[in-house]
Design a protein around this motif. Structure first.
Motif, PDB file in Angstrom:
ATOM      1  N   ARG A 192       0.818  -1.221   0.000  1.00 38.84           N
ATOM      2  CA  ARG A 192       0.000   0.000   0.000  1.00 38.84           C
ATOM      3  C   ARG A 192       0.853   1.273   0.000  1.00 38.84           C
ATOM      4  O   ARG A 192       1.826   1.350   0.762  1.00 38.84           O
ATOM      5  CB  ARG A 192      -0.913   0.026   1.239  1.00 38.84           C
ATOM      6  CG  ARG A 192      -1.908  -1.112   1.301  1.00 38.84           C
ATOM      7  CD  ARG A 192      -3.092  -0.867   0.379  1.00 38.84           C
ATOM      8  NE  ARG A 192      -3.960  -2.062   0.374  1.00 38.84           N
ATOM      9  CZ  ARG A 192      -4.634  -2.494  -0.676  1.00 38.84           C
ATOM     10  NH1 ARG A 192      -4.544  -1.857  -1.829  1.00 38.84           N
ATOM     11  NH2 ARG A 192      -5.388  -3.564  -0.598  1.00 38.84           N
ATOM     12  N   ASP A 193       0.449   2.248  -0.847  1.00 41.19           N
ATOM     13  CA  ASP A 193       1.131   3.564  -0.887  1.00 41.19           C
ATOM     14  C   ASP A 193       2.653   3.410  -0.955  1.00 41.19           C
ATOM     15  O   ASP A 193       3.387   4.151  -0.302  1.00 41.19           O
ATOM     16  CB  ASP A 193       0.764   4.388   0.370  1.00 41.19           C
ATOM     17  CG  ASP A 193      -0.664   4.914   0.286  1.00 41.19           C
ATOM     18  OD1 ASP A 193      -1.224   4.956  -0.824  1.00 41.19           O
ATOM     19  OD2 ASP A 193      -1.205   5.268   1.335  1.00 41.19           O
ATOM     20  N   ARG A 213       5.865   6.882  -4.679  1.00 40.31           N
ATOM     21  CA  ARG A 213       5.368   8.256  -4.761  1.00 40.31           C
ATOM     22  C   ARG A 213       5.797   8.839  -6.097  1.00 40.31           C
ATOM     23  O   ARG A 213       6.985   8.780  -6.446  1.00 40.31           O
ATOM     24  CB  ARG A 213       5.944   9.065  -3.605  1.00 40.31           C
ATOM     25  CG  ARG A 213       5.198  10.359  -3.365  1.00 40.31           C
ATOM     26  CD  ARG A 213       5.523  10.961  -2.032  1.00 40.31           C
ATOM     27  NE  ARG A 213       6.958  11.140  -1.893  1.00 40.31           N
ATOM     28  CZ  ARG A 213       7.564  11.414  -0.747  1.00 40.31           C
ATOM     29  NH1 ARG A 213       6.865  11.509   0.355  1.00 40.31           N
ATOM     30  NH2 ARG A 213       8.860  11.581  -0.698  1.00 40.31           N
ATOM     31  N   LYS A 264       0.871   9.052  -3.902  1.00 39.42           N
ATOM     32  CA  LYS A 264       1.329   7.701  -3.605  1.00 39.42           C
ATOM     33  C   LYS A 264       0.463   6.675  -4.323  1.00 39.42           C
ATOM     34  O   LYS A 264      -0.734   6.900  -4.551  1.00 39.42           O
ATOM     35  CB  LYS A 264       1.262   7.460  -2.098  1.00 39.42           C
ATOM     36  CG  LYS A 264       2.272   8.277  -1.328  1.00 39.42           C
ATOM     37  CD  LYS A 264       2.159   7.988   0.148  1.00 39.42           C
ATOM     38  CE  LYS A 264       3.010   8.960   0.933  1.00 39.42           C
ATOM     39  NZ  LYS A 264       2.483   9.200   2.254  1.00 39.42           N
ATOM     40  N   ASP A 279      -0.304   2.199  -4.882  1.00 36.21           N
ATOM     41  CA  ASP A 279      -0.088   0.820  -4.415  1.00 36.21           C
ATOM     42  C   ASP A 279       0.683   0.044  -5.476  1.00 36.21           C
ATOM     43  O   ASP A 279       0.485   0.256  -6.680  1.00 36.21           O
ATOM     44  CB  ASP A 279      -1.432   0.096  -4.222  1.00 36.21           C
ATOM     45  CG  ASP A 279      -2.295   0.752  -3.147  1.00 36.21           C
ATOM     46  OD1 ASP A 279      -1.758   1.576  -2.382  1.00 36.21           O
ATOM     47  OD2 ASP A 279      -3.494   0.426  -3.090  1.00 36.21           O
TER      48      ASP A 279
END
Ligand SMILES: CC(C)(COP(=O)(O)OP(=O)(O)OC[C@H]1O[C@@H](n2cnc3c(N)ncnc32)[C@H](O)[C@@H]1OP(=O)(O)O)[C@@H](O)C(=O)NCCC(=O)NCCS
Length: 197
Positions: free
Chosen positions: A161-162, A165, A171, A173
């Motif tokens: 997850r995130d 960036r 951000k 996944d």
């Protein structure tokens, strides 16, 4: 050389839906062409890579690593790089048996089967080099990449997850798909099928 070895010989000329493509291993002198290729790709398509390959220093470091756990196949369309497939292994890590496959193609040549071909080539070279487990990662919205790897027998193993960036600070996944080559081979052996594949 037998027919199968010939089919995998490099360099190799291919016809991709009418576009002539040459496949060969990346060399130190390919830096500027690789940079031009990376610079023309949408930034979002580079997020699955550990580093931003549109930076000269990253490409320089990449070239420095060729031959020591890292092998890159380049697809050339004329004198331009149209795609690349990298096999990443780290023999000194705790995962010497695992190989990551990283594939990216210029937008112009997508949808003609070249991505699948590069992935198959990288898959075969990684397995021939002794890799027992293969994996690939990509942002979850890369439907083409997910379809491509699932078509090769990979399945989703994790979502981070995130995890990356982008240049605008957003951000995204990452999904990790993997293929346990050794387990498949063992299953074939158990059924006496190894000679059939
Ligand atoms: C992934 C990528 C290399 C695919 O290249 P490509 O040459 O367009 O792929 P192919 O033409 O070989 O198609 C492969 C399969 O994906 C499917 N596919 C391609 N684009 C698709 C899309 N947008 N949505 C759904 N399926 C798609 C094709 O139908 C094909 O399936 P099939 O074999 O069942 O017909 C290319 O889209 C790319 O560079 N993406 C950005 C980088 C990335 O995310 N790489 C993956 C990280 S390893």
């Amino acid at each position: 050389m037998n027919e199968i070895a010939n089919a995998r010989a490099l360099p190799r000329q291919l016809d991709c839906d009418g576009e002539a493509v040459t496949l060969r291993l990346m060399e130190a002198a390919d830096g500027p062409a690789v940079l031009a290729f990376a610079g023309a790709l949408p930034g979002h398509d580079l997020l699955f890579l550990r580093r931003d390959i549109s930076h000269p220093k990253v490409v320089e470091a990449w070239i420095g690593e060729l031959g020591s756990g890292l092998e890159t196949l380049l697809a050339w369309n004329g004198d331009e790089v149209a795609g690349c497939a990298t096999i990443v292994r780290d023999p000194l890590s705790w995962s010497p048996h695992a190989a990551e496959l990283r594939i990216v193609l210029s937008e112009k040549l997508r949808g003609r089967g070249l991505g699948s071909l590069l992935a198959q080539e990288a898959f075969a070279r990684a397995v021939a080099g002794g890799a027992e487990k293969l994996f690939a990662q990509m942002t979850v919205d890369q439907k083409g990449a997910i379809a491509l790897f699932e078509g090769l027998g990979f399945s989703p193993e994790a979502v981070l997850r995130d995890h990356v960036r982008d240049r605008d600070g957003r951000k995204h996944d990452l999904v990790v798909l993997s293929h346990d080559v050794e387990r498949v081979r063992a299953r074939h052996a158990a059924f006496g099928l190894n000679d059939a594949f």
